[in-house]
Design a protein around this motif. Structure first.
Motif, PDB file in Angstrom:
ATOM      1  N   ILE A   1      51.773 -51.287  -3.226  1.00 12.10           N
ATOM      2  CA  ILE A   1      52.246 -52.509  -3.878  1.00 12.10           C
ATOM      3  C   ILE A   1      52.490 -53.578  -2.851  1.00 12.10           C
ATOM      4  O   ILE A   1      52.930 -53.459  -1.724  1.00 12.10           O
ATOM      5  CB  ILE A   1      53.706 -52.059  -4.255  1.00 12.10           C
ATOM      6  CG1 ILE A   1      53.683 -51.189  -5.614  1.00 12.10           C
ATOM      7  CG2 ILE A   1      54.379 -53.413  -4.918  1.00 12.10           C
ATOM      8  CD1 ILE A   1      55.125 -50.547  -5.904  1.00 12.10           C
ATOM      9  N   ILE A   2      51.935 -54.617  -3.268  1.00  7.31           N
ATOM     10  CA  ILE A   2      51.925 -55.789  -2.488  1.00  7.31           C
ATOM     11  C   ILE A   2      53.097 -56.860  -2.865  1.00  7.31           C
ATOM     12  O   ILE A   2      52.853 -57.358  -3.998  1.00  7.31           O
ATOM     13  CB  ILE A   2      50.670 -56.668  -2.294  1.00  7.31           C
ATOM     14  CG1 ILE A   2      49.528 -55.801  -1.560  1.00  7.31           C
ATOM     15  CG2 ILE A   2      50.881 -57.961  -1.382  1.00  7.31           C
ATOM     16  CD1 ILE A   2      48.112 -56.240  -1.849  1.00  7.31           C
ATOM     17  N   THR A   3      54.182 -56.851  -2.316  1.00  6.02           N
ATOM     18  CA  THR A   3      55.279 -57.708  -2.721  1.00  6.02           C
ATOM     19  C   THR A   3      56.192 -58.328  -1.696  1.00  6.02           C
ATOM     20  O   THR A   3      55.963 -57.870  -0.639  1.00  6.02           O
ATOM     21  CB  THR A   3      56.334 -56.859  -3.770  1.00  6.02           C
ATOM     22  OG1 THR A   3      57.035 -57.700  -4.479  1.00  6.02           O
ATOM     23  CG2 THR A   3      56.813 -55.627  -2.672  1.00  6.02           C
ATOM     24  N   HIS A   4      56.983 -59.423  -2.100  1.00  8.40           N
ATOM     25  CA  HIS A   4      57.980 -59.928  -1.132  1.00  8.40           C
ATOM     26  C   HIS A   4      59.251 -59.594  -1.625  1.00  8.40           C
ATOM     27  O   HIS A   4      60.292 -59.790  -1.048  1.00  8.40           O
ATOM     28  CB  HIS A   4      57.917 -61.390  -1.480  1.00  8.40           C
ATOM     29  CG  HIS A   4      56.662 -61.984  -0.899  1.00  8.40           C
ATOM     30  ND1 HIS A   4      55.575 -62.260  -1.521  1.00  8.40           N
ATOM     31  CD2 HIS A   4      56.239 -62.217   0.404  1.00  8.40           C
ATOM     32  CE1 HIS A   4      54.668 -62.870  -0.897  1.00  8.40           C
ATOM     33  NE2 HIS A   4      55.023 -62.857   0.413  1.00  8.40           N
ATOM     34  N   LEU A   5      59.592 -58.597  -2.720  1.00  8.28           N
ATOM     35  CA  LEU A   5      60.655 -58.192  -3.041  1.00  8.28           C
ATOM     36  C   LEU A   5      61.377 -57.092  -2.139  1.00  8.28           C
ATOM     37  O   LEU A   5      60.998 -56.058  -1.884  1.00  8.28           O
ATOM     38  CB  LEU A   5      60.678 -57.615  -4.345  1.00  8.28           C
ATOM     39  CG  LEU A   5      60.406 -58.532  -5.730  1.00  8.28           C
ATOM     40  CD1 LEU A   5      60.212 -57.875  -6.816  1.00  8.28           C
ATOM     41  CD2 LEU A   5      61.366 -59.771  -5.612  1.00  8.28           C
TER      42      LEU A   5
ATOM     43  N   ILE B   1      54.407 -50.944   4.920  1.00  5.97           N
ATOM     44  CA  ILE B   1      53.993 -51.877   5.878  1.00  5.97           C
ATOM     45  C   ILE B   1      54.479 -53.162   5.786  1.00  5.97           C
ATOM     46  O   ILE B   1      54.364 -53.855   4.601  1.00  5.97           O
ATOM     47  CB  ILE B   1      52.506 -51.991   5.869  1.00  5.97           C
ATOM     48  CG1 ILE B   1      51.565 -50.485   6.196  1.00  5.97           C
ATOM     49  CG2 ILE B   1      51.896 -53.034   7.102  1.00  5.97           C
ATOM     50  CD1 ILE B   1      50.406 -50.518   5.927  1.00  5.97           C
ATOM     51  N   LEU B   2      55.251 -53.650   6.660  1.00  2.00           N
ATOM     52  CA  LEU B   2      55.967 -54.898   6.722  1.00  2.00           C
ATOM     53  C   LEU B   2      55.276 -55.843   7.560  1.00  2.00           C
ATOM     54  O   LEU B   2      54.935 -55.568   8.687  1.00  2.00           O
ATOM     55  CB  LEU B   2      57.417 -54.826   7.302  1.00  2.00           C
ATOM     56  CG  LEU B   2      58.100 -55.959   7.442  1.00  2.00           C
ATOM     57  CD1 LEU B   2      58.381 -56.672   6.068  1.00  2.00           C
ATOM     58  CD2 LEU B   2      59.610 -55.921   8.008  1.00  2.00           C
ATOM     59  N   VAL B   3      54.746 -56.883   7.210  1.00  2.00           N
ATOM     60  CA  VAL B   3      53.892 -58.084   7.699  1.00  2.00           C
ATOM     61  C   VAL B   3      55.105 -59.390   7.878  1.00  2.00           C
ATOM     62  O   VAL B   3      55.325 -59.714   6.986  1.00  2.00           O
ATOM     63  CB  VAL B   3      52.657 -58.333   7.112  1.00  2.00           C
ATOM     64  CG1 VAL B   3      51.926 -59.342   8.023  1.00  2.00           C
ATOM     65  CG2 VAL B   3      51.995 -57.109   7.019  1.00  2.00           C
ATOM     66  N   LYS B   4      55.366 -59.717   9.023  1.00  2.00           N
ATOM     67  CA  LYS B   4      56.128 -60.982   9.150  1.00  2.00           C
ATOM     68  C   LYS B   4      55.403 -61.902  10.419  1.00  2.00           C
ATOM     69  O   LYS B   4      54.538 -61.449  11.182  1.00  2.00           O
ATOM     70  CB  LYS B   4      57.312 -60.405   9.709  1.00  2.00           C
ATOM     71  CG  LYS B   4      58.219 -59.818   8.722  1.00  2.00           C
ATOM     72  CD  LYS B   4      59.733 -59.740   9.681  1.00  2.00           C
ATOM     73  CE  LYS B   4      60.712 -59.800   8.501  1.00  2.00           C
ATOM     74  NZ  LYS B   4      62.109 -59.712   9.038  1.00  2.00           N
TER      75      LYS B   4
ATOM     76  N   THR C   1      52.548 -66.091  14.820  1.00  2.00           N
ATOM     77  CA  THR C   1      51.258 -64.864  14.742  1.00  2.00           C
ATOM     78  C   THR C   1      52.025 -63.574  13.840  1.00  2.00           C
ATOM     79  O   THR C   1      53.152 -63.206  13.745  1.00  2.00           O
ATOM     80  CB  THR C   1      51.225 -64.152  16.103  1.00  2.00           C
ATOM     81  OG1 THR C   1      50.754 -65.386  16.964  1.00  2.00           O
ATOM     82  CG2 THR C   1      50.113 -63.165  16.231  1.00  2.00           C
ATOM     83  N   SER C   2      51.076 -63.102  12.881  1.00  2.00           N
ATOM     84  CA  SER C   2      51.638 -62.094  12.243  1.00  2.00           C
ATOM     85  C   SER C   2      51.864 -60.773  13.028  1.00  2.00           C
ATOM     86  O   SER C   2      51.132 -60.359  13.959  1.00  2.00           O
ATOM     87  CB  SER C   2      50.321 -61.675  11.251  1.00  2.00           C
ATOM     88  OG  SER C   2      50.290 -62.808  10.192  1.00  2.00           O
TER      89      SER C   2
ATOM     90  N   LYS D   1      54.277 -53.924  11.054  1.00  2.78           N
ATOM     91  CA  LYS D   1      54.992 -52.945  11.342  1.00  2.78           C
ATOM     92  C   LYS D   1      55.032 -51.575  10.300  1.00  2.78           C
ATOM     93  O   LYS D   1      54.955 -51.922   9.278  1.00  2.78           O
ATOM     94  CB  LYS D   1      56.586 -53.032  11.606  1.00  2.78           C
ATOM     95  CG  LYS D   1      56.866 -53.721  12.947  1.00  2.78           C
ATOM     96  CD  LYS D   1      58.460 -54.037  13.197  1.00  2.78           C
ATOM     97  CE  LYS D   1      58.586 -55.020  14.396  1.00  2.78           C
ATOM     98  NZ  LYS D   1      59.909 -55.188  14.494  1.00  2.78           N
ATOM     99  N   LEU D   2      54.895 -50.283  10.637  1.00  2.00           N
ATOM    100  CA  LEU D   2      54.792 -49.239   9.650  1.00  2.00           C
ATOM    101  C   LEU D   2      55.991 -48.590   9.645  1.00  2.00           C
ATOM    102  O   LEU D   2      56.723 -48.290  10.632  1.00  2.00           O
ATOM    103  CB  LEU D   2      53.673 -48.435   9.991  1.00  2.00           C
ATOM    104  CG  LEU D   2      53.682 -47.202   9.094  1.00  2.00           C
ATOM    105  CD1 LEU D   2      53.403 -47.394   7.712  1.00  2.00           C
ATOM    106  CD2 LEU D   2      52.791 -46.075   9.708  1.00  2.00           C
ATOM    107  N   HIS D   3      56.882 -48.624   8.268  1.00  5.08           N
ATOM    108  CA  HIS D   3      57.944 -47.861   8.135  1.00  5.08           C
ATOM    109  C   HIS D   3      57.847 -46.541   7.398  1.00  5.08           C
ATOM    110  O   HIS D   3      57.343 -46.727   6.023  1.00  5.08           O
ATOM    111  CB  HIS D   3      59.035 -48.745   7.553  1.00  5.08           C
ATOM    112  CG  HIS D   3      59.327 -49.883   8.217  1.00  5.08           C
ATOM    113  ND1 HIS D   3      60.464 -49.972   9.054  1.00  5.08           N
ATOM    114  CD2 HIS D   3      58.734 -51.232   8.266  1.00  5.08           C
ATOM    115  CE1 HIS D   3      60.419 -51.281   9.819  1.00  5.08           C
ATOM    116  NE2 HIS D   3      59.518 -52.005   9.068  1.00  5.08           N
ATOM    117  N   VAL D   4      58.168 -45.470   8.052  1.00  2.00           N
ATOM    118  CA  VAL D   4      58.135 -44.259   7.177  1.00  2.00           C
ATOM    119  C   VAL D   4      59.529 -43.565   7.012  1.00  2.00           C
ATOM    120  O   VAL D   4      60.157 -43.560   7.868  1.00  2.00           O
ATOM    121  CB  VAL D   4      57.051 -43.318   7.959  1.00  2.00           C
ATOM    122  CG1 VAL D   4      56.819 -41.812   7.190  1.00  2.00           C
ATOM    123  CG2 VAL D   4      55.978 -44.032   8.111  1.00  2.00           C
TER     124      VAL D   4
END
Length: 89
Positions: free
Chosen positions: A58-62, A73-76, A82-83, A86-89
């Motif tokens: 799922i690609i989402t901003h929610l 995977i969080l991209v900020k 710069t992007s 981070k991987l969250h497991v």
């Protein structure tokens, strides 16, 4: 909700016709306009898919989906624009 239903239906159809095995699919920003009740319904369907050992990306901003998903995977952007990934497991 229609896009989500269509993705599920197409995946099931392809599985039933055995044209090609599909063990995963991706949904891009399909939930931004849903209210809490519909988001809960989507969460239940995602949970059922997980129990069937099917993978859904799922690609989402929610923010709500962070709590529903076992990994994400969080991209900020950082302070330099710069992007940062981070991987969250």
């Amino acid at each position: 909700m229609v896009s989500f239903s269509l993705a599920l239906a197409l995946s099931s159809y392809i599985q039933k016709t055995k044209a090609r095995p599909i063990h995963f699919f991706f949904i891009d920003e399909g939930f931004g306009s849903l209210d809490e009740d519909l988001l809960d319904a989507v969460a239940e369907v995602l949970n059922q898919l997980k129990q069937q050992e099917r993978l859904v990306g799922i690609i989402t901003h929610l923010e709500k989906f962070k709590q529903l998903l076992p990994a994400y995977i969080l991209v900020k952007k950082d302070f330099t624009s710069t992007s940062v990934v981070k991987l969250h497991v």
